[in-house]
Design a protein around this motif. Structure first.
Motif, PDB file in Angstrom:
ATOM      1  N   GLY A  69       0.803  -1.209   0.000  1.00 20.88           N
ATOM      2  CA  GLY A  69       0.000   0.000   0.000  1.00 20.88           C
ATOM      3  C   GLY A  69       0.837   1.261   0.000  1.00 20.88           C
ATOM      4  N   VAL A  70       0.201   2.357   0.407  1.00 17.05           N
ATOM      5  CA  VAL A  70       0.841   3.670   0.428  1.00 17.05           C
ATOM      6  C   VAL A  70       1.058   4.090   1.873  1.00 17.05           C
ATOM      7  CG1 VAL A  70       0.606   6.095  -0.217  1.00 17.05           C
ATOM      8  CG2 VAL A  70      -0.185   4.313  -1.778  1.00 17.05           C
ATOM      9  N   PHE A  71       2.268   4.575   2.138  1.00 15.03           N
ATOM     10  CA  PHE A  71       2.646   4.963   3.488  1.00 15.03           C
ATOM     11  C   PHE A  71       3.176   6.392   3.499  1.00 15.03           C
ATOM     12  CE2 PHE A  71       2.807   0.436   3.247  1.00 15.03           C
ATOM     13  CZ  PHE A  71       2.459  -0.048   4.497  1.00 15.03           C
ATOM     14  N   VAL A  72       3.028   7.050   4.642  1.00  9.54           N
ATOM     15  CA  VAL A  72       3.665   8.355   4.828  1.00  9.54           C
ATOM     16  C   VAL A  72       5.174   8.120   4.877  1.00  9.54           C
ATOM     17  CG1 VAL A  72       3.904  10.349   6.349  1.00  9.54           C
ATOM     18  CG2 VAL A  72       1.680   9.223   6.098  1.00  9.54           C
ATOM     19  N   ALA A  73       5.912   8.919   4.134  1.00  8.46           N
ATOM     20  CA  ALA A  73       7.360   8.719   4.040  1.00  8.46           C
ATOM     21  C   ALA A  73       8.066   9.113   5.330  1.00  8.46           C
ATOM     22  CB  ALA A  73       7.922   9.541   2.883  1.00  8.46           C
ATOM     23  N   THR A  74       9.238   8.531   5.531  1.00  6.43           N
ATOM     24  CA  THR A  74      10.134   8.922   6.610  1.00  6.43           C
ATOM     25  C   THR A  74      11.377   9.535   5.975  1.00  6.43           C
ATOM     26  OG1 THR A  74       9.363   7.106   8.025  1.00  6.43           O
ATOM     27  CG2 THR A  74      11.477   8.123   8.582  1.00  6.43           C
ATOM     28  N   PRO A  75      11.615  10.830   6.183  1.00 10.88           N
ATOM     29  CA  PRO A  75      12.776  11.469   5.544  1.00 10.88           C
ATOM     30  C   PRO A  75      14.078  10.790   5.955  1.00 10.88           C
ATOM     31  CG  PRO A  75      11.298  13.114   6.491  1.00 10.88           C
ATOM     32  CD  PRO A  75      10.821  11.781   6.982  1.00 10.88           C
TER      33      PRO A  75
END
Length: 221
Positions: A69-75
């Motif tokens: 799926g789609v996840f919030v990125a971690t810089p």
């Protein structure tokens, strides 16, 4: 013509809505985004939402993982260092050249007042959002629409970097008084000192985030 452009306009508007959620700390690094839930909340089709996901993935704010799926990125570390390099260049220069009657100073004042109210209520997420508004107001001191728009675009990524720490009180509490002090220096005409304090402030903030990132990685190994 308008009909052809409408889907893109809608996608851009929804993308901005999700960026604002990131800036406000409503979405956290590593969080999985549900197509069904978001499309219902935002009252859009899944096809439109997928286009929004594509746009935000290109910006580095979201990450698509096949079969997951789609996840919030971690810089990553390089992104964090780059963000802080940009912040020093823009914010310190903005303070050095600002004048106290600029409308942006009123926004800085409002952000400081809001942060203090949030501190009294122990609302550290709210304090973090007020902190973001304080720095956005500093960028407005430049009177450069391009810089203001650019900073708006990296604000979401910046908030994600903050989310790595996972301790909003530790992250935001020490900077409320620092923001107040910088505002006082600016109002008293001590622009160069305000710029120097901001440089020290940003260096401390960067070290804090990078240390949190290192601890997180060491826990994984």
């Amino acid at each position: 013509m308008k009909k052809n452009h409408f889907p893109q306009i809608l996608s851009n508007r929804i993308a901005e809505t999700i960026r604002n959620k990131l800036v406000a700390g409503e979405l956290l690094p590593g969080q999985r985004l549900s197509e069904a839930t978001l499309s219902e909340q935002l009252e859009i089709s899944r096809n439109t939402l997928r286009e929004v996901f594509r746009l935000l993935t290109q910006e580095g704010l979201l990450k698509h993982e096949p079969n997951r799926g789609v996840f919030v990125a971690t810089p990553d570390i390089a992104s964090i260092i780059d963000i802080y390099r940009v912040r020093q260049l823009v914010e310190c220069q903005a303070l050095a050249q600002a004048y106290s009657i600029h409308p942006g100073v009123a926004k800085m004042t409002k952000a400081v007042e809001t942060a203090e109210q949030c501190r009294n209520k122990k609302d550290w997420i709210g304090a973090g959002t007020a902190n973001m508004r304080f720095h956005a107001a500093i960028v407005e001191l430049t009177d450069s629409e391009r810089l203001i728009a650019f900073y708006r675009n990296i604000s979401a990524e910046l908030r994600l970097a903050f989310g790595i720490l996972n301790d909003p009180e530790l992250l935001y509490a020490p900077y409320i008084d620092k923001n107040t002090h910088i505002l006082e220096l600016l109002n008293s005409g001590q622009n160069e000192l305000a710029a120097k304090k901001m440089k020290d402030y940003l260096e401390l903030s960067e070290r804090t985030i990078l240390a949190a990132y290192a601890r997180k990685n060491s826990q994984k190994s």
